[in-house]
Design a protein around this motif. Structure first.
Motif, PDB file in Angstrom:
ATOM      1  N   GLU A 213       0.838  -1.205   0.000  1.00 47.95           N
ATOM      2  CA  GLU A 213       0.000   0.000   0.000  1.00 47.95           C
ATOM      3  C   GLU A 213       0.871   1.252   0.000  1.00 47.95           C
ATOM      4  O   GLU A 213       1.760   1.396   0.842  1.00 47.95           O
ATOM      5  CB  GLU A 213      -0.938   0.022   1.216  1.00 47.95           C
ATOM      6  N   ILE A 214       0.601   2.154  -0.947  1.00 47.70           N
ATOM      7  CA  ILE A 214       1.337   3.419  -0.972  1.00 47.70           C
ATOM      8  C   ILE A 214       0.536   4.449  -0.172  1.00 47.70           C
ATOM      9  O   ILE A 214      -0.652   4.637  -0.407  1.00 47.70           O
ATOM     10  CB  ILE A 214       1.543   3.953  -2.410  1.00 47.70           C
ATOM     11  N   LYS A 215       1.220   5.057   0.795  1.00 45.13           N
ATOM     12  CA  LYS A 215       0.587   6.038   1.665  1.00 45.13           C
ATOM     13  C   LYS A 215       1.577   7.152   1.932  1.00 45.13           C
ATOM     14  O   LYS A 215       2.673   6.887   2.425  1.00 45.13           O
ATOM     15  CB  LYS A 215       0.245   5.353   3.001  1.00 45.13           C
ATOM     16  N   LYS A 216       1.204   8.351   1.571  1.00 46.54           N
ATOM     17  CA  LYS A 216       2.085   9.508   1.772  1.00 46.54           C
ATOM     18  C   LYS A 216       3.496   9.261   1.241  1.00 46.54           C
ATOM     19  O   LYS A 216       4.491   9.611   1.884  1.00 46.54           O
ATOM     20  CB  LYS A 216       2.141   9.874   3.260  1.00 46.54           C
ATOM     21  N   GLY A 217       3.581   8.602   0.108  1.00 53.75           N
ATOM     22  CA  GLY A 217       4.875   8.407  -0.544  1.00 53.75           C
ATOM     23  C   GLY A 217       5.662   7.208  -0.049  1.00 53.75           C
ATOM     24  O   GLY A 217       6.688   6.846  -0.615  1.00 53.75           O
TER      25      GLY A 217
END
Ligand SMILES: Nc1ncnc2c1ncn2[C@@H]1O[C@H](COP(=O)(O)OP(=O)(O)OP(=O)(O)O)[C@@H](O)[C@H]1O
Ligand SMILES: [Mg+2]
Length: 224
Positions: A213-217
């Motif tokens: 999961e990509i979250k805030k980079g």
């Protein structure tokens, strides 16, 4: 299983007015053969950006991506795209005035790779994806969306590479067709391919071996 692709200290920045904005910040992940990966994250989080980098469509700015321990930079982007990866685009990118079979064969011709008995092989792959000869000989505008999606997948399979990357491959499909497409990807992974799918679908993600999961980079592993 082998470590096929390694992403090391990867940053990616886009120009935003006068300054540069980092979309990916210090990403470190590995992709192995024989596994199905889902890349998830909210809209604008950087999924397509990551896929473009993994597929060699965009060049690495900072950090490194290696394929079997060799940097894509050293392999060369053109060679990497041609020989090592196959990409399935969300919009399919099929050539409308051609038949399904012509689309698959053209993909081989564009790559300028040698495929033995390419026409028979193309029919065979389409058949294995549920497209019979009669459908394969129809113009792609005259087949359904789900069938077009299969043709796009067939096109990625006719040239044998270890990596298959797909951006929202089931984005426009109903649940049953989505399940059939997931089965195709799972089957490919079980045959030793490394399959990486960007998706918004919970249903697709839950079938993956690993979810990034990509979250805030940054990347988090949701399932391992
Ligand atoms: N060529 C570009 N130049 C500048 N900014 C860009 C460029 N491409 C993408 N971006 C920005 O980078 C961020 C990540 O975009 P990306 O397309 O990777 O998101 P995504 O996770 O695939 O989103 P979606 O789920 O909507 O497809 C977004 O804020 C987007 O606006
Ligand atoms: Mg996207």
């Amino acid at each position: 299983m082998e470590n096929l692709i390694e992403v090391k200290n990867l940053y990616h920045r886009y120009e935003d007015g006068q300054k540069m904005r980092a979309v990916l910040k210090d990403i470190n992940i590995t992709f192995e053969t024989g596994k199905l990966y889902a890349v998830v994250g909210s809209s604008g989080s950087g999924k397509t950006t990551l896929l473009s980098l993994l597929s060699g469509l965009d060049s690495v700015q900072d950090g490194d991506i290696t394929y079997l321990d060799e940097s894509i930079n050293d392999i060369g982007y053109t060679k990497y795209r041609k020989e090592f990866v196959n990409v399935i685009f969300q919009s399919y990118n099929l050539i409308n005035y051609m038949t399904a079979i012509q689309n698959v064969i053209t993909a081989v011709d564009i790559k300028k790779v040698k495929v033995h008995n390419k026409k028979e092989k193309a029919y065979e792959i389409l058949e294995s994806l549920g497209i019979d000869k009669e459908t394969a000989d129809r113009e792609v505008l005259k087949i359904s969306g789900g069938e077009q999606q299969r043709v796009a997948i067939a096109r990625a399979l006719v040239h044998d590479s270890k990596v298959i990357l797909a951006d929202e491959p089931t984005g426009n499909l109903d649940d049953d067709t989505e399940d059939e497409i997931i089965d195709i990807f799972k089957d490919l992974a079980s045959k030793g391919k490394c399959v990486i799918i960007v998706t918004h679908s919970q249903n697709v993600a839950k079938h993956a071996d690993i979810i990034y999961e990509i979250k805030k980079g940054k990347i988090e592993i949701k399932k391992d």
